[in-house]
Design an enzyme around this catalytic site. Structure first.
Site, short mmCIF file in Angstrom:
data_model
loop_
_atom_site.label_atom_id
_atom_site.label_comp_id
_atom_site.label_asym_id
_atom_site.label_seq_id
_atom_site.Cartn_x
_atom_site.Cartn_y
_atom_site.Cartn_z
N ASP A 70 -6.96 -5.88 4.17
CA ASP A 70 -6.29 -4.58 4.20
C ASP A 70 -6.36 -4.00 5.62
O ASP A 70 -7.44 -3.73 6.13
CB ASP A 70 -7.02 -3.66 3.21
N GLY A 71 -5.17 -3.82 6.21
CA GLY A 71 -5.09 -3.20 7.53
C GLY A 71 -4.42 -4.07 8.56
O GLY A 71 -4.92 -5.14 8.89
N HIS A 100 -8.28 1.44 -4.24
CA HIS A 100 -9.25 1.26 -3.15
C HIS A 100 -9.89 2.63 -2.86
O HIS A 100 -9.24 3.52 -2.32
CB HIS A 100 -8.47 0.72 -1.94
N ASP A 102 -4.65 3.94 -2.18
CA ASP A 102 -5.80 4.34 -1.37
C ASP A 102 -6.25 5.76 -1.71
O ASP A 102 -5.46 6.70 -1.62
CB ASP A 102 -5.43 4.28 0.11
N GLY A 161 -2.99 4.29 7.87
CA GLY A 161 -2.07 3.16 7.89
C GLY A 161 -1.57 2.93 9.31
O GLY A 161 -1.78 3.78 10.19
N MET A 210 -11.83 -5.08 5.19
CA MET A 210 -11.04 -4.15 6.00
C MET A 210 -10.79 -4.79 7.35
O MET A 210 -11.72 -5.15 8.07
CB MET A 210 -11.80 -2.83 6.20
N SER A 258 0.84 -1.20 0.00
CA SER A 258 0.00 0.00 0.00
C SER A 258 0.87 1.25 0.00
O SER A 258 1.60 1.53 0.96
CB SER A 258 -0.90 0.01 1.23
N HIS A 311 -1.16 -1.23 -4.33
CA HIS A 311 -2.43 -0.86 -3.70
C HIS A 311 -2.42 0.65 -3.50
O HIS A 311 -1.51 1.21 -2.88
CB HIS A 311 -2.58 -1.59 -2.36
N MET A 368 -8.78 8.60 -0.47
CA MET A 368 -9.63 8.99 0.66
C MET A 368 -10.10 10.42 0.47
O MET A 368 -9.30 11.30 0.11
CB MET A 368 -8.84 8.93 1.96
C1 DX5 Z 1 -6.33 2.02 5.40
C2 DX5 Z 1 -5.91 1.71 3.99
C3 DX5 Z 1 -4.81 0.74 3.89
C4 DX5 Z 1 -3.54 1.14 4.60
C5 DX5 Z 1 -3.05 -0.10 5.26
O1 DX5 Z 1 -7.57 2.61 5.45
O2 DX5 Z 1 -7.00 1.21 3.22
O3 DX5 Z 1 -4.54 0.33 2.56
O4 DX5 Z 1 -2.54 1.66 3.79
O5 DX5 Z 1 -1.96 0.21 6.02
P1 DX5 Z 1 -1.28 -0.81 7.03
O6 DX5 Z 1 -0.88 -2.02 6.25
O7 DX5 Z 1 -0.12 -0.03 7.56
O8 DX5 Z 1 -2.30 -1.14 8.10
ZN ZN Z 2 -6.55 0.21 1.24
#
Ligand code: DX5
Ligand code: ZN
Length: 221
Positions: free
Chosen positions: A175-176, A66, A35, A144, A137, A8, A33, A37
């Site tokens: 993811d997460g 995502h 993200d 992250g 999720m 990610s 990946h 937001m």
């Molecule tokens: C969180 C994101 C993830 C994030 C995961 O909302 O969707 O893709 O980057 O990060 P890690 O692996 O550090 O939990």
């Molecule tokens: Zn994500």
């Protein structure tokens, strides 16, 4: 069982994104990946089209995008033009999921639905045969580096059963909070694709970490 790995980029160094993209290009990772937001669906804002476009120009692997945003249906075409290979929308953000999934596929992308930690997998029963991917999720979306929610294993096992029962071809992605300890357990529970941000980019040797995450795991059956 060998999982796919999608680092990610949220945890990458945005001051020198090219270097991290190059590292992923050279690694055994399967996808990037990315993200998105919007500060509405989740309490954080990440990147938009100009940065996505810059990533696409350097990335030599498919972009797994995502969308953690409200009204993603308004931007499907833009994401397709910007080079998304897999496009995942949140179950909680879309009213007419069936038609959005159809639109994503008609634009030539693979279609995914993501579920927040509180959303049960059985809500996907009718739409599973139309999906390429379900993104579970395993933290609350938005940031992250959060801790993995332990009850997710049960949810993954339930989804694996439902996929089998409905004859769906959908991949299960998590993811997460994915790390080197829980990764093999997740694969055993039925996960196909591991997303990892913090674990990859904050490790001493990110490319080696990707390799370790991607190790084959022996099946329980
Ligand atoms: C969180 C994101 C993830 C994030 C995961 O909302 O969707 O893709 O980057 O990060 P890690 O692996 O550090 O939990
Ligand atoms: Zn994500």
């Amino acid at each position: 069982m060998q999982p796919m790995v999608a680092p990610s980029l949220l945890s990458a160094n945005f001051g020198n994104l090219d270097a991290d993209i190059e590292m992923v290009n050279r690694s055994v990772a399967d996808w990037f990946h990315v993200d998105i937001m919007d500060g509405v669906f989740v309490p954080n804002i990440s990147i938009g089209f100009p940065v996505l476009e810059a990533i696409r120009k350097k990335a030599k692997k498919p972009l797994d995008v995502h969308l953690m945003m409200a009204e993603p249906d308004k931007y499907l075409e833009r994401f397709s033009e910007t080079g998304a290979s897999v496009l995942t929308v949140h179950y909680e953000a879309v009213t007419h999921l069936h038609s959005v999934i159809k639109d994503i596929r008609n634009l030539g992308m693979q279609a995914g639905i993501s579920l927040n930690p509180h959303t049960p997998v059985n809500l996907l029963e009718e739409i599973l045969p139309d999906l390429d991917l379900v993104l579970i999720m395993t933290v609350n979306p938005g940031f992250g580096g959060q801790s993995f929610i332990e009850s997710s294993y049960n949810k993954i096992r339930k989804l694996r059963t439902l996929i089998k029962e409905t004859g769906s071809q959908a991949l299960i992605e998590v993811d997460g909070g994915v790390d080197l300890e829980n990764a093999p357990l997740l694969v055993k529970a039925g996960v196909d694709v591991l997303v990892a941000g913090n674990t990859v980019f904050n490790s001493e040797n990110p490319s080696k970490t990707i390799e370790l995450l991607r190790r084959p795991v022996r099946s329980i059956t």
